[in-house]
Design an enzyme around this catalytic site. Structure first.
Site, PDB file in Angstrom:
ATOM      1  CE  LYS A  32      25.055  33.601  75.859  1.00  0.00           C
ATOM      2  NZ  LYS A  32      25.083  33.044  74.704  1.00  0.00           N
ATOM      3  CB  THR A  33      24.539  36.522  70.165  1.00  0.00           C
ATOM      4  OG1 THR A  33      24.172  35.469  71.010  1.00  0.00           O
ATOM      5  CG2 THR A  33      24.391  35.991  68.735  1.00  0.00           C
ATOM      6  CG  ASP A 219      27.118  31.195  72.630  1.00  0.00           C
ATOM      7  OD1 ASP A 219      27.535  31.806  73.679  1.00  0.00           O
ATOM      8  OD2 ASP A 219      25.986  31.453  71.865  1.00  0.00           O
ATOM      9  CD  GLU A 220      24.527  29.552  76.178  1.00  0.00           C
ATOM     10  OE1 GLU A 220      24.831  29.795  77.512  1.00  0.00           O
ATOM     11  OE2 GLU A 220      23.595  30.638  75.719  1.00  0.00           O
ATOM     12  CD  GLN A 250      22.912  33.115  82.349  1.00  0.00           C
ATOM     13  OE1 GLN A 250      21.846  32.973  81.583  1.00  0.00           O
ATOM     14  NE2 GLN A 250      23.577  34.301  81.927  1.00  0.00           N
ATOM     15  NE  ARG A 602      16.930  34.308  82.071  1.00  0.00           N
ATOM     16  CZ  ARG A 602      17.975  34.733  81.319  1.00  0.00           C
ATOM     17  NH1 ARG A 602      17.894  34.523  80.049  1.00  0.00           N
ATOM     18  NH2 ARG A 602      19.037  34.632  81.912  1.00  0.00           N
TER      19      ARG A 602
END
Length: 738
Positions: A32-33, A219-220, A250, A602
């Site tokens: 995504k970044t 973002d987030e 998330q 993770r």
């Protein structure tokens, strides 16, 4: 070759869709970044948008710094005009220009948590509020939550009428804001709240910033709260080019005020929203992703998406059920030794916990095997404040000459014994060549100490004498209970009502587990022996070199990735915790499941899950079922070692009750304990709401409320002499009066 040719089809679609509201559902490890950085480049280089008109906003300085660096590397000249910022820093820049409209000076101060505490302390004195009845931290926490909801002091006051505790907080909130205004200061929550207030009250100011930020990227987004939502809504109203990136799967910060509805309801707020799903994962093996998908698909409150990858299948997810949590920790340490011998580095390995308290057993077993480790996002178990405080009491009881121990706890929890009084006691002890505790016993002879202070010091001395009687006549677990109860330590934490205080109580429970384990392992357990064993463990070099196994909570691991991940404590009652299992709604359980999903994703190559048939919890051995989250993993990707009677292939939503083994000293047989639903009486309690009870310190009272609190219950009692107290049942040791 274009820089955009390196993107997959969904990523390209997200980059090229520049106009109108856009929701990017970006799964774990989906890049995504990278998409956001390419989108900024596309706006500037291909669409001709002035960098000045672009705002990219995220939550942490670290994330903003990384995005800033990547934007600069990709664009070069002119990229510095793009605002890449956190919510707070963006609001500071806006307020520096316009806060005079709200009656503040533009050179306002920003108060940190220490400044907040000092202001609140002054207000408590001014309003004559007893911090023992309402801790300052509880008030600060409530005020912060109100600001996250964009709730003014007057609104808070009107909504809390009839609740004495909340009415007190409303008074504090009103005075707190007055004091900040008089000091030309804002706290961190004010930075966003005041910006929204500025935009609402002064449309001409809002117009300036709407015209400035024609393209906004967030973002987030799943971690935003209400006031952040309002800020973004205001800023994007004119041009409506709002791109939010997030993953509802998330969203794990509900306890901090994050509102998952912001991302779930985005299309309702903006009906013309274009939704693009980034589902290709570049991080994990297929088996790990199948496990993650299997778990998260049991949630109802989510956007439909399924992660997939072109990576190899990889090893199956391992699940092992051990006999107890000590065998579990030892088993994990053994597996770590094995996989490191095959070429993996220690730093490639992470042990992810549901709570910080779980780390204690892992630390001990890793130390014994000389495996280097680091605690991330916390401190070593025995270095935590609450652990050192209680151990200081125990050290003083074991060794009355331990001056450092008594100095640490003479005013912990707070008893109104100040540093001036402590200094005069110290001087008296030095002049006469006696110990600090001996000087305390002679406080009536010490000059320059007020009568009121002498009474407080004498009361402390009496308390220590009472604890010595307990130490001489009771076992170590009972002594621990006396220390945390009679000193008021557990009550002080329970009254705070913050997440930090709850975690500290969990750590104290884990210390009691250590004491209980020591008693079981030694034929003649003594306080000196216990303290010696703890000292030897706590004093071992923590071996925090660069190549070390990382131990952290899953919350701390969000945004990170590791070649190998261990997740222990996969039991109902631990993960998910009792609080979420017993909740009246599915919201808490679904957040726990999202947290499990975060933990699983993770891992890049190896994932080890484990559980214990019996686990020490609050000094008692408890039997829990294997976590429902393990049941939800597709069998084809799971390699399990588990006894048949505790791992059924039946419906994952039907579980037998947990079992609890009473203390070996109680003389009781094994007894089955149903974990009751929210608000009902637990068989572990012999009283219920409305009953009269007696506390060893506070005397007689009546139970007002019993609330499930995970593996424990929070009990509110109205005491005849001390008023309302809220405490944990396991620490309170209340006795029902007939």
């Amino acid at each position: 070759m274009s820089i955009y040719d390196t993107l997959n089809s969904q990523q390209k679609e997200a980059v090229f869709c520049t106009e109108g509201p856009l929701l990017l559902l970006a799964g774990a490890g989906s890049g995504k970044t990278r998409v956001l950085v390419h989108r900024i480049a596309y706006l500037i280089e291909e669409k001709g948008i002035n960098p000045w008109n672009i705002l990219a906003i995220t939550f942490t300085n670290k994330a903003a710094g990384e995005m800033r660096e990547r934007v600069d590397d990709m664009l070069g000249y002119g990229s510095d005009s793009v605002w890449v910022s956190t919510f707070h820093s963006a609001c500071v820049r806006i307020l520096r220009r316009h806060i005079n409209n709200l009656g503040y000076e533009n050179n306002f101060s920003i108060y940190d948590s220490d400044d907040q505490k000092k202001v609140i302390k002054e207000i408590y004195k001014r309003l004559n509020i007893d911090s023992k009845q309402l801790p300052e931290k509880a008030a600060i926490n409530s005020i912060s939550k109100a600001k996250e909801q964009y709730q003014t002091p007057d609104e808070y006051k009107s909504e809390t009428m009839g609740n004495y505790r909340e009415e007190q907080i409303a008074r504090i909130y009103i005075e707190y804001q007055k004091q900040l205004k008089n000091s030309n200061a804002l706290d961190f929550d004010d930075l966003i709240m005041k910006t929204v207030e500025l935009f609402e009250r002064f449309p001409e100011v809002l117009n300036v910033w709407q015209d400035r930020f024609r393209y906004i990227m967030v973002d987030e987004y799943q971690d935003t709260n209400r006031v952040q939502f309002l800020l973004l809504k205001k800023l994007s109203e004119r041009y409506r080019n709002l791109c939010v990136v997030g993953d509802d799967d998330q969203s794990v910060y509900g306890f901090r005020g994050a509102d998952i509805r912001n991302i779930l309801d985005f299309e309702n707020v903006y009906p013309d929203t274009r939704v693009i799903k980034l589902e290709q994962n570049y991080r994990s093996t297929k088996c790990i992703l199948e496990a993650a998908n299997g778990v998260i698909h049991h949630n109802y409150g989510r956007k439909d998406k399924t992660l997939w990858t072109e990576n190899e299948d990889g090893d199956k997810v391992s699940f092992i059920q051990y006999q107890d949590n000590y065998e579990e920790a030892n088993g994990i340490a053994g597996i770590i030794e094995e996989i490191v011998s095959k070429g993996l580095k220690y730093s490639d390995i992470a042990i992810l916990n549901r709570t910080n308290a779980q780390s204690r057993v892992y630390e001990e077993k890793l130390m014994i095997r000389n495996i280097p480790y680091k605690i991330i996002g916390g401190v070593n178990f025995y270095a935590r404040m609450e652990i050192k405080d209680v151990l200081a009491y125990l050290k003083l009881l074991d060794n009355p000459l331990d001056d450092q121990a008594v100095k640490r706890i003479i005013n912990v929890p707070r008893r109104g014994i100040g540093q001036t009084t402590i200094g005069r006691i110290q001087n008296y002890a030095l002049i006469r060549g006696i110990g600090f505790m001996d000087a305390i016993d002679m406080v009536e002879d010490i000059p320059d100490i007020s009568g009121a202070a002498k009474k407080k010091v004498s009361a402390f001395a009496d308390l220590i004498d009472e604890l010595r009687v307990c130490a001489e006549n009771e076992d170590l677990c009972t002594l621990f209970d006396c220390v945390v109860n009679d000193t008021g330590y557990s009550d002080a934490l329970a009254l705070e009502g913050t997440e930090e205080a709850k975690e500290r109580l969990e750590n104290l429970e884990e210390l009691k587990n250590k004491i209980a384990a020591y008693m079981e392992e030694n034929e003649h357990p003594t306080l000196s022996g216990l303290l010696e064993e703890i000292a030897l463990i706590a004093d071992i070099d923590s071996m925090t070199g660069d190549d070390a196994v990382l131990i952290m909570t899953i919350h701390s691991a969000k945004g990170l990735e590791f070649p190998c991940v261990f997740m222990g404590g996969m039991e109902d009652g631990v993960f998910p915790g009792y609080r979420s299992i017993n909740s009246e709604t599915e919201d808490e359980l679904e957040e726990e499941r999202r947290l499990c999903y975060v933990g699983i994703t993770r891992a890049r190559q190896l994932l080890y899950l484990s559980a214990a048939k019996r686990r020490m919890m609050n000094g008692q051995t408890q039997y829990n079922r294997v976590s429902r989250f393990v049941h939800e993993i597709p069998p084809l990707v799971l390699q399990s070692e588990v006894e048949e009677d505790t791992f059924s292939s039946g419906s994952p939503m039907h579980f037998a009750p947990s079992y609890q083994l009473k203390s070996k000293d109680s003389g009781a047989d094994f007894g089955r304990t149903e974990h009751m639903s929210f608000g009902t009486q637990s068989p572990a309690l012999d009283y219920e709401e409305g009953d009269r009870v007696r506390h060893i310190k506070f005397g007689a009272g009546r139970v007002q409320e019993i609330v499930s609190a995970g593996a424990d219950y929070e009990v509110e009692v109205l005491f005849e002499k001390y008023g309302v107290k809220r405490m944990f049942a396991s620490f309170a040791q209340l006795k029902k009066e007939e």
